[in-house]
Design a protein around this motif. Structure first.
Motif, short mmCIF file in Angstrom:
data_model
loop_
_atom_site.label_atom_id
_atom_site.label_comp_id
_atom_site.label_asym_id
_atom_site.label_seq_id
_atom_site.Cartn_x
_atom_site.Cartn_y
_atom_site.Cartn_z
N LYS A 176 -60.09 13.89 52.67
CA LYS A 176 -61.24 14.40 53.42
C LYS A 176 -61.26 15.92 53.42
O LYS A 176 -62.30 16.56 53.22
N GLU A 177 -60.12 16.52 53.70
CA GLU A 177 -60.05 17.97 53.74
C GLU A 177 -60.39 18.59 52.38
O GLU A 177 -61.08 19.61 52.29
N THR A 178 -59.91 17.93 51.35
CA THR A 178 -60.20 18.45 50.00
C THR A 178 -61.69 18.33 49.70
O THR A 178 -62.30 19.21 49.07
N ARG A 179 -62.35 17.22 50.13
CA ARG A 179 -63.80 17.05 49.94
C ARG A 179 -64.55 18.16 50.68
O ARG A 179 -65.54 18.71 50.17
N GLU A 180 -64.08 18.51 51.89
CA GLU A 180 -64.75 19.57 52.64
C GLU A 180 -64.61 20.92 51.94
O GLU A 180 -65.54 21.73 51.92
N ALA A 237 -58.48 9.22 37.59
CA ALA A 237 -59.86 8.71 37.74
C ALA A 237 -60.14 8.34 39.19
O ALA A 237 -61.23 8.60 39.73
N THR A 238 -59.13 7.72 39.86
CA THR A 238 -59.30 7.34 41.26
C THR A 238 -59.42 8.57 42.13
O THR A 238 -60.26 8.64 43.05
N LEU A 239 -58.59 9.58 41.86
CA LEU A 239 -58.69 10.82 42.64
C LEU A 239 -60.04 11.50 42.43
O LEU A 239 -60.63 12.03 43.38
N GLN A 240 -60.54 11.48 41.16
CA GLN A 240 -61.85 12.08 40.87
C GLN A 240 -62.93 11.35 41.64
O GLN A 240 -63.85 11.96 42.19
N LEU A 241 -62.81 10.01 41.70
CA LEU A 241 -63.81 9.22 42.41
C LEU A 241 -63.78 9.53 43.90
O LEU A 241 -64.84 9.62 44.55
N LEU A 242 -62.56 9.64 44.47
CA LEU A 242 -62.46 9.93 45.90
C LEU A 242 -63.05 11.29 46.24
O LEU A 242 -63.60 11.48 47.34
N LEU A 243 -62.98 12.28 45.30
CA LEU A 243 -63.47 13.62 45.60
C LEU A 243 -64.98 13.77 45.32
O LEU A 243 -65.67 14.56 45.98
N THR A 244 -65.49 13.04 44.38
CA THR A 244 -66.88 13.27 43.93
C THR A 244 -67.86 12.22 44.44
O THR A 244 -69.08 12.38 44.30
N SER A 245 -67.36 11.12 44.98
CA SER A 245 -68.30 10.07 45.46
C SER A 245 -69.01 10.56 46.71
O SER A 245 -68.55 11.47 47.38
N ASP A 246 -70.12 9.90 46.96
CA ASP A 246 -70.86 10.27 48.17
C ASP A 246 -70.08 9.82 49.39
O ASP A 246 -69.11 9.06 49.30
N LEU A 247 -70.57 10.28 50.54
CA LEU A 247 -69.84 10.02 51.77
C LEU A 247 -69.80 8.54 52.09
O LEU A 247 -68.76 8.02 52.55
N ALA A 248 -70.88 7.83 51.83
CA ALA A 248 -70.92 6.39 52.15
C ALA A 248 -69.91 5.63 51.30
O ALA A 248 -69.19 4.74 51.78
N THR A 249 -69.83 6.00 50.03
CA THR A 249 -68.87 5.32 49.13
C THR A 249 -67.44 5.62 49.56
O THR A 249 -66.57 4.73 49.58
N PHE A 250 -67.18 6.87 49.93
CA PHE A 250 -65.81 7.25 50.35
C PHE A 250 -65.40 6.51 51.61
O PHE A 250 -64.26 6.01 51.72
N GLU A 251 -66.37 6.44 52.57
CA GLU A 251 -66.03 5.73 53.81
C GLU A 251 -65.82 4.25 53.55
O GLU A 251 -64.96 3.60 54.20
N ARG A 252 -66.59 3.69 52.59
CA ARG A 252 -66.39 2.27 52.27
C ARG A 252 -65.01 2.06 51.63
O ARG A 252 -64.30 1.10 51.94
N ILE A 253 -64.65 2.99 50.71
CA ILE A 253 -63.32 2.87 50.07
C ILE A 253 -62.21 3.00 51.13
O ILE A 253 -61.23 2.25 51.12
N GLN A 254 -62.42 3.94 52.05
CA GLN A 254 -61.41 4.14 53.10
C GLN A 254 -61.26 2.90 53.96
O GLN A 254 -60.15 2.45 54.25
N GLY A 255 -62.37 2.31 54.38
CA GLY A 255 -62.30 1.11 55.22
C GLY A 255 -61.70 -0.07 54.49
O GLY A 255 -60.89 -0.84 55.04
N GLN A 256 -62.11 -0.25 53.21
CA GLN A 256 -61.58 -1.39 52.45
C GLN A 256 -60.07 -1.23 52.19
O GLN A 256 -59.32 -2.21 52.19
N THR A 257 -59.63 0.00 51.97
CA THR A 257 -58.19 0.23 51.71
C THR A 257 -57.37 -0.15 52.94
O THR A 257 -56.34 -0.84 52.85
N LEU A 258 -57.78 0.32 54.11
CA LEU A 258 -57.04 -0.02 55.33
C LEU A 258 -57.08 -1.52 55.61
O LEU A 258 -56.08 -2.13 56.01
N GLY A 259 -58.27 -2.14 55.38
CA GLY A 259 -58.37 -3.58 55.64
C GLY A 259 -57.53 -4.39 54.68
O GLY A 259 -56.86 -5.37 55.07
N ALA A 260 -57.52 -4.00 53.39
CA ALA A 260 -56.73 -4.74 52.41
C ALA A 260 -55.23 -4.62 52.72
O ALA A 260 -54.45 -5.59 52.59
N LEU A 261 -54.81 -3.43 53.15
CA LEU A 261 -53.38 -3.24 53.46
C LEU A 261 -52.97 -4.12 54.64
O LEU A 261 -51.90 -4.76 54.61
#
Length: 749
Positions: A132-136, A162-186
């Motif tokens: 998040k800080e890097t995106r800001e 590629a995953t790091l590039q996606l996390l930095l360049t995706s829109d906010l909605a996609t990033f938040e979805r990835i963040q939520g899915q990662t925590l839920g899957a873990l």
């Protein structure tokens, strides 16, 4: 050297010298024995028993010292070791390997780790906050390449560029979805137990979850890579329970055994000795003897009990034995220590403890003392063998059985060489006993037969050592054994042959005395064999000057006719000292020498005393015509004194009748008692009555009548007739006169 002259043999000159050395040695030993016998019995016994405890403890403990044979693990073998028998031992390496495999098959016991999910979630949240800080920073115009590089340094290694590039360049909605899915899957993956072994399975499960959640493949890859980086075990091993289960499983493993056959090489010379080799060597008895202060203390306590048993029983068994004293006790202690020392030497490889000749000890003690004492010595030595062999009672049992049976083999031995025959019988007994014990112990018939061969050596050594022991004991301790007395009673003995050749009259007198003395000794419970032998040798001093004694004055004049009574007394009394000297020179036993010294006591030379009274002008004192010797100290010596006087007096009688003989016997006994000659001999009045009756029975044969054969002048009809006295030369008048003049004095005095 002249031609034809025989060279001088040095051995002839050496014989007197060797004889002198032997005589001096006997004198030294006699002094030592006298010193020992004069010690206080209880103090001397106490010192001997203390020495016995120390000696036995040291001998037995030497078997339990740390190994000194150079056979230790890791060191090169000093020699090639071959198995003397087939042994089976545990194969340590194979057994340990099998146990390790079994333990590995036991599944670990797990406990839930409640801190695993919170810790993983915390780390995942921290990583996402960095993203998040890097995106800001990127939204504020930061360099994308630099931002990606910094994030890559903080990201787990499994997260791709590629995953790091996606996390930095995706829109906010996609990033938040990835963040939520990662925590839920873990959280979903951590809902199931995860161990180190099942970690890959958990990640596979994570992939399946992510594929169902994500809208597209790039998003699914990003969620998986980030979540997978933080998946770890949520179960920990319960080490205590796991170890207990594995140990229980290993305890159920049957050890792997390996056999080494007889004759196989255990370890070759120069090879390194392994732990497995040490097991085989220990099973063969070559290494591994127990040691330490506990073992030594146990040995000491057992030896103390053994010595106490020896002290009490040996004293009780010989309470009435005259030969038992300080010297005999010293001999027995010497034998017990010596037997244990021999056993200690024979329990080492490659010898067998079966070869220990305990029968030699039993036979020797049975001859010098009695069977009960011999059996006690055999039992104690057998116990020591058991201690020396680490309580392997096979060897102790064989020693006890063979040693006990050997006592019967010498119960009637009359010749020293007969002990070799007893040894031959002991060979058979030992071999049979060993075979029986080995069969009972579970050995094969072949192995039992091979072990029985040691019994042959056992019996052979027993026969030889028994002879050696008897000779040694008789010489050092001057023991008067029946075998020694029987050998002395042999007419072929050098002293008896000399007596027969030089003083035949004295020889015949001594033989007749032997019959009297033996009968009297049997009647009162004394030693008949000692009495007979003492009678044979009591007058050996007469071989020095035989012509001074009437029984030897054959065809010669009586030298006393030309001597004063005092000189005659000196010539007569000298035969006692001469006899004592000859007895010591020829190595006669102490009791026989004592009989020689004491058989006249302090008696009066009556004939020469009365002769001096008739011819002397000055007063003559009776004490001047007495023997200056010791009075009889034993019953046997007193019997010889009485038999000497009785035989000589009866032989000098004319027309003996039983009444006359009985009167002479009674009178001689009365004179000796009144003169105090028997005061120190321990004879009782009852013994004297029995001695009188025994003399009477033996001398009864002299009363019998014989046919008188006529002379040639009286029977002219008998041509060439020969009677018992025919052809004998007439006795010279000088001899007859001497016999009449000297009378019994020359013989009895």
């Amino acid at each position: 050297m002249a031609a034809g002259e025989a060279p001088q043999r040095p051995s002839n000159g050496a014989r007197p010298l060797m004889g002198r050395y032997r005589f001096l040695l006997r004198e030294r030993l006699a002094d030592s024995r006298e010193w020992v016998e004069k010690r206080s019995p209880w103090r001397f016994e106490l010192v001997l028993l203390a020495c016995l405890v120390v000696g036995l403890t040291a001998l037995i403990c030497s078997q339990y010292l740390p190994s000194l044979r150079g056979l230790s693990e890791g060191s090169p073998a000093p020699r090639t070791v071959v198995a003397e028998e087939t042994v089976t031992v545990v194969d340590v390496e194979a057994t340990e390997e099998l146990k390790a495999r079994v333990a590995a098959l036991v599944a670990p016991v797990y406990l839930p780790d409640t801190r695993a999910l919170p810790a993983a979630s915390e780390k995942l949240q921290a990583f996402l906050e960095e993203v998040k800080e890097t995106r800001e920073q990127l939204s504020q115009g930061a360099d994308p390449a630099g931002a990606l590089s910094r994030l890559k340094q903080m990201a787990p290694a499994t997260v791709s560029d590629a995953t790091l590039q996606l996390l930095l360049t995706s829109d906010l909605a996609t990033f938040e979805r990835i963040q939520g899915q990662t925590l839920g899957a873990l959280e979903t993956v951590y809902a199931n137990p995860i161990t180190e072994e099942s970690l890959e399975s958990a990640r596979t499960n994570l992939r399946a979850i992510v594929d169902r959640l994500a809208a597209d493949a790039p998003t699914a890859d990003a969620v998986y890579e980030v979540a997978a980086s933080f998946v770890g075990p949520n179960q920990v091993i319960d080490q205590e329970q796991t170890d207990a289960r594995r140990q229980a499983a290993m305890d159920q493993v049957v050890p792997v055994m390996v056999s080494v056959g007889e004759g196989e090489i255990v370890v070759a010379e120069g090879e390194r000795i392994t732990a497995q080799d040490m097991l085989v060597l220990k099973e063969l008895g070559l290494v591994g003897a127990r040691s330490g202060w506990r073992v030594w203390l146990g040995i000491f306590l057992l030896v103390v009990l053994e010595v106490a048993l020896f002290s009490r029983l040996i004293g009780r068994f010989n309470k009435t034995t005259e030969e038992y004293g300080n010297n005999m006790l010293l001999a027995l202690v010497f034998l017990l220590l010596g037997a244990t020392a021999v056993a200690r030497l024979l329990v080492i490889q490659p010898l067998s403890a079966y070869v220990i000749p305990v029968a030699a000890l039993g036979m020797a003690v049975a001859v010098i003392l009695n069977a009960r004492s011999a059996l006690l010595m055999v039992v104690l030595t057998s116990l020591n063998i058991g201690l020396l062999t680490d309580l392997d009672m096979r060897y102790a049992l064989v020693a006890m059985v063979v040693g006990g049976l050997s006592l019967y083999l010498v119960s009637r031995v009359t010749k020293r060489m007969a002990l070799l025959g007893a040894g031959l019988v002991a060979m058979v007994l030992a071999a049979f006993t060993i075979f029986s014990v080995e069969i009972f112990a579970g050995s094969s018939a072949g192995h039992a037969l091979r072990e029985s061969a040691w019994g042959l050596g056992n019996g052979f050594l027993a026969g030889v050592l028994s002879i050696v022991l008897l000779n040694l004991l008789e010489t050092v301790f001057d023991l008067t054994t029946p075998l020694r007395l029987l050998e002395l009673a042999d007419p072929a003995h050098p002293l008896l042959k000399k007596l027969l050749q030089v003083a035949p009259g004295t020889y015949n007198h001594s033989i007749q005395m032997g019959n009297l003395a033996e009968a009297a000794a049997e009647a009162i419970g004394a030693n008949p064999l000692l009495a007979r032998v003492g009678a044979y040798y009591h007058d050996i001093g007469k071989t020095v000057r035989p012509e001074y004694f009437v029984e030897n004055q054959i065809y010669v004049d009586n030298p006393h006719d030309h001597l004063s009574p005092n000189l005659s007394k000196l010539a007569i009394t000298a035969h006692v000292r001469d006899g004592e000297h000859l007895g010591r020179l020829y190595g006669l036993p102490g009791p026989v020498v004592d009989i020689i010294k004491q058989h006249h006591g302090t008696s009066v030379l009556a004939y020469f005393y009365h002769k001096a009274l008739q011819s002397a002008k000055d007063p003559v004192y009776e004490e001047s015509y007495r023997y200056e010797e010791q009075k009889p100290q034993s019953k046997e010596a007193a019997i010889i004194m009485l038999a000497d006087s009785v035989e000589a007096a009866v032989r000098a009688m004319e027309n003996p009748t039983r009444r006359k003989i009985q009167g002479v016997i009674q009178e001689i006994i009365k004179q000796k008692v009144e003169d105090g000659q028997l005061d120190e001999s321990a004879l009782t009045l009852a013994d004297l009555h029995k001695i009188r009756d025994a003399f009477d029975s033996v001398l009864l044969g002299l009363v019998g009548h014989r046919i008188r054969y006529p002379d040639k002048e009286d029977s002219g009809a008998q041509r060439g007739g020969r009677g018992p006295g025919a052809g004998r030369p007439a006795v010279p008048p000088s001899a007859a006169a001497s016999a009449t003049t000297t009378g019994p004095a020359g013989s009895t005095e």
